[in-house]
Write a protein that holds these residues in place. Structure first.
Motif, PDB file in Angstrom:
ATOM      1  N   ALA A   1     -10.511 -13.442  -3.743  1.00 10.11           N
ATOM      2  CA  ALA A   1     -10.293 -12.383  -2.754  1.00 10.11           C
ATOM      3  C   ALA A   1     -11.138 -11.171  -3.115  1.00 10.11           C
ATOM      4  O   ALA A   1     -11.582 -11.010  -4.262  1.00 10.11           O
ATOM      5  CB  ALA A   1      -8.812 -12.004  -2.715  1.00 10.11           C
ATOM      6  N   CYS A   2     -11.382 -10.306  -2.145  1.00  6.01           N
ATOM      7  CA  CYS A   2     -12.212  -9.126  -2.366  1.00  6.01           C
ATOM      8  C   CYS A   2     -11.632  -8.261  -3.486  1.00  6.01           C
ATOM      9  O   CYS A   2     -10.470  -7.843  -3.416  1.00  6.01           O
ATOM     10  CB  CYS A   2     -12.312  -8.307  -1.081  1.00  6.01           C
ATOM     11  N   PRO A   3     -12.397  -7.967  -4.545  1.00  4.17           N
ATOM     12  CA  PRO A   3     -11.874  -7.155  -5.651  1.00  4.17           C
ATOM     13  C   PRO A   3     -11.638  -5.702  -5.270  1.00  4.17           C
ATOM     14  O   PRO A   3     -10.947  -4.980  -5.985  1.00  4.17           O
ATOM     15  CB  PRO A   3     -12.962  -7.275  -6.720  1.00  4.17           C
ATOM     16  N   GLY A   4     -12.212  -5.262  -4.153  1.00  7.30           N
ATOM     17  CA  GLY A   4     -12.023  -3.879  -3.727  1.00  7.30           C
ATOM     18  C   GLY A   4     -10.882  -3.682  -2.761  1.00  7.30           C
ATOM     19  O   GLY A   4     -10.781  -2.629  -2.121  1.00  7.30           O
ATOM     20  N   LEU A   5      -9.997  -4.681  -2.642  1.00  4.21           N
ATOM     21  CA  LEU A   5      -8.912  -4.639  -1.657  1.00  4.21           C
ATOM     22  C   LEU A   5      -8.054  -3.383  -1.802  1.00  4.21           C
ATOM     23  O   LEU A   5      -7.919  -2.608  -0.846  1.00  4.21           O
ATOM     24  CB  LEU A   5      -8.058  -5.898  -1.802  1.00  4.21           C
ATOM     25  N   ALA A   6      -7.473  -3.151  -2.963  1.00  4.69           N
ATOM     26  CA  ALA A   6      -6.542  -2.030  -3.143  1.00  4.69           C
ATOM     27  C   ALA A   6      -7.245  -0.691  -2.934  1.00  4.69           C
ATOM     28  O   ALA A   6      -6.748   0.185  -2.223  1.00  4.69           O
ATOM     29  CB  ALA A   6      -5.912  -2.092  -4.534  1.00  4.69           C
ATOM     30  N   PHE A   7      -8.415  -0.542  -3.530  1.00  2.00           N
ATOM     31  CA  PHE A   7      -9.158   0.712  -3.402  1.00  2.00           C
ATOM     32  C   PHE A   7      -9.582   0.945  -1.956  1.00  2.00           C
ATOM     33  O   PHE A   7      -9.484   2.059  -1.431  1.00  2.00           O
ATOM     34  CB  PHE A   7     -10.375   0.685  -4.319  1.00  2.00           C
ATOM     35  N   GLY A   8     -10.047  -0.125  -1.290  1.00  2.00           N
ATOM     36  CA  GLY A   8     -10.494  -0.004   0.087  1.00  2.00           C
ATOM     37  C   GLY A   8      -9.381   0.441   1.020  1.00  2.00           C
ATOM     38  O   GLY A   8      -9.568   1.322   1.863  1.00  2.00           O
ATOM     39  N   LEU A   9      -8.189  -0.156   0.866  1.00  2.00           N
ATOM     40  CA  LEU A   9      -7.064   0.218   1.716  1.00  2.00           C
ATOM     41  C   LEU A   9      -6.674   1.677   1.519  1.00  2.00           C
ATOM     42  O   LEU A   9      -6.437   2.415   2.480  1.00  2.00           O
ATOM     43  CB  LEU A   9      -5.858  -0.679   1.425  1.00  2.00           C
ATOM     44  N   GLN A  10      -6.594   2.106   0.257  1.00  2.00           N
ATOM     45  CA  GLN A  10      -6.213   3.489  -0.021  1.00  2.00           C
ATOM     46  C   GLN A  10      -7.220   4.471   0.557  1.00  2.00           C
ATOM     47  O   GLN A  10      -6.854   5.492   1.152  1.00  2.00           O
ATOM     48  CB  GLN A  10      -6.083   3.699  -1.536  1.00  2.00           C
ATOM     49  N   MET A  11      -8.508   4.173   0.416  1.00  2.00           N
ATOM     50  CA  MET A  11      -9.544   5.080   0.901  1.00  2.00           C
ATOM     51  C   MET A  11      -9.556   5.142   2.430  1.00  2.00           C
ATOM     52  O   MET A  11      -9.705   6.218   3.011  1.00  2.00           O
ATOM     53  CB  MET A  11     -10.912   4.652   0.378  1.00  2.00           C
ATOM     54  N   VAL A  12      -9.395   3.995   3.078  1.00  2.00           N
ATOM     55  CA  VAL A  12      -9.381   3.982   4.547  1.00  2.00           C
ATOM     56  C   VAL A  12      -8.190   4.776   5.073  1.00  2.00           C
ATOM     57  O   VAL A  12      -8.314   5.587   5.996  1.00  2.00           O
ATOM     58  CB  VAL A  12      -9.352   2.537   5.083  1.00  2.00           C
ATOM     59  N   GLN A  13      -7.014   4.568   4.487  1.00  2.47           N
ATOM     60  CA  GLN A  13      -5.819   5.273   4.935  1.00  2.47           C
ATOM     61  C   GLN A  13      -5.944   6.772   4.693  1.00  2.47           C
ATOM     62  O   GLN A  13      -5.607   7.585   5.567  1.00  2.47           O
ATOM     63  CB  GLN A  13      -4.588   4.718   4.223  1.00  2.47           C
ATOM     64  N   LEU A  14      -6.438   7.153   3.518  1.00  5.47           N
ATOM     65  CA  LEU A  14      -6.581   8.564   3.191  1.00  5.47           C
ATOM     66  C   LEU A  14      -7.605   9.240   4.097  1.00  5.47           C
ATOM     67  O   LEU A  14      -7.379  10.329   4.621  1.00  5.47           O
ATOM     68  CB  LEU A  14      -6.994   8.727   1.729  1.00  5.47           C
ATOM     69  N   THR A  15      -8.744   8.568   4.315  1.00  6.63           N
ATOM     70  CA  THR A  15      -9.790   9.137   5.164  1.00  6.63           C
ATOM     71  C   THR A  15      -9.318   9.279   6.605  1.00  6.63           C
ATOM     72  O   THR A  15      -9.524  10.324   7.242  1.00  6.63           O
ATOM     73  CB  THR A  15     -11.052   8.254   5.117  1.00  6.63           C
ATOM     74  N   LEU A  16      -8.660   8.241   7.122  1.00  6.10           N
ATOM     75  CA  LEU A  16      -8.173   8.290   8.499  1.00  6.10           C
ATOM     76  C   LEU A  16      -7.108   9.369   8.666  1.00  6.10           C
ATOM     77  O   LEU A  16      -7.130  10.130   9.641  1.00  6.10           O
ATOM     78  CB  LEU A  16      -7.612   6.924   8.899  1.00  6.10           C
ATOM     79  N   ALA A  17      -6.173   9.454   7.706  1.00  8.84           N
ATOM     80  CA  ALA A  17      -5.122  10.471   7.780  1.00  8.84           C
ATOM     81  C   ALA A  17      -5.720  11.870   7.748  1.00  8.84           C
ATOM     82  O   ALA A  17      -5.320  12.751   8.523  1.00  8.84           O
ATOM     83  CB  ALA A  17      -4.139  10.286   6.627  1.00  8.84           C
ATOM     84  N   SER A  18      -6.682  12.082   6.872  1.00  8.20           N
ATOM     85  CA  SER A  18      -7.322  13.400   6.774  1.00  8.20           C
ATOM     86  C   SER A  18      -8.061  13.753   8.052  1.00  8.20           C
ATOM     87  O   SER A  18      -8.024  14.897   8.516  1.00  8.20           O
ATOM     88  CB  SER A  18      -8.300  13.421   5.579  1.00  8.20           C
TER      89      SER A  18
END
Length: 228
Positions: free
Chosen positions: A166-183
């Protein structure tokens, strides 16, 4: 990531604590602080139901999370991210896999060494699992599919793949997308410059790219001193 998360939590925690102490003082006067500015947009907000449009709901929830200092409480925003990954995965096909032993799948014998490329787009738009599969409905992840996650444990939704590859950036990617979208939705009002529906047609190829570039209008929602 854990170290950075603790540092960010400490910073936001200090802002909230200072805000609480300031509000507790009877003689507290003067200009509003940072948290006051963040919460000012909540005045009169209606958080009941899901009757408003997707952007408005995400904006309201992004506003609320500022006071709670917890990105995990943005449940509707997370549902938006899930639905986006379901419909518009970065690539429609998975990375190649190779069978390490002979096996039988669905009555078909598969030889050891056979290469497999999974059509993730087909799985994630399968109508028996996803009613109205081509409709953008984040609410499905708050009701009928609320227990379905994107971390590889539910095979009907595997935008990052599954298993050891599976993509090794899964956890980091989800957190960054959520944080960026929320901001973003918290800081700006977003609108369509024309009355025509946004064209979500995808280009052909191994990666998922919009055929028509996205054009939107953005307008600041917060005091000017908060943008820097």
């Amino acid at each position: 990531m854990k170290k950075t998360g603790k540092e960010l939590d400490a910073i936001v925690g200090e802002w909230v604590e200072e805000h609480k102490q300031r509000r507790a003082r009877v003689d507290a006067k003067g200009e509003p602080d940072f948290i006051d500015a963040m919460l000012s947009v909540l005045d009169g907000a209606d958080l009941g139901g899901f009757d408003a449009d997707t952007v408005n709901k995400a904006t309201i929830l992004a506003d609320r999370v500022v006071s709670e200092s917890d990105i995990s409480k943005l449940v509707y925003l997370q549902a938006i991210v899930k639905e986006t990954l379901r419909l518009y995965r970065a690539a429609p096909l998975s990375a190649p896999r190779e069978f390490t032993e002979d096996c039988t799948i669905g009555g078909y014998h598969v030889w050891k060494g056979t290469r497999l490329i999974t059509n993730l787009w087909k799985i994630q738009t399968y109508p028996r699992i996803w009613p109205d599969p081509f409709e953008f409905k984040p609410e499905r992840f708050l009701t009928t599919h609320k227990d379905v996650d994107v971390k590889g444990l539910h095979f009907e939704l595997i935008p990052f793949g599954s298993g050891r590859r599976a993509c090794p950036g899964l956890a980091f990617g989800l957190q960054m997308v959520q944080l960026t979208l929320a901001s973003f939705v918290h800081a700006f009002e977003i609108s369509n410059p024309s009355s025509a529906p946004i064209d979500m047609t995808e280009s052909s190829g191994l990666t998922n790219i919009k055929a028509t570039p996205l054009q939107v209008l953005i307008k600041p929602r917060l005091p000017s001193q908060l943008y820097g």
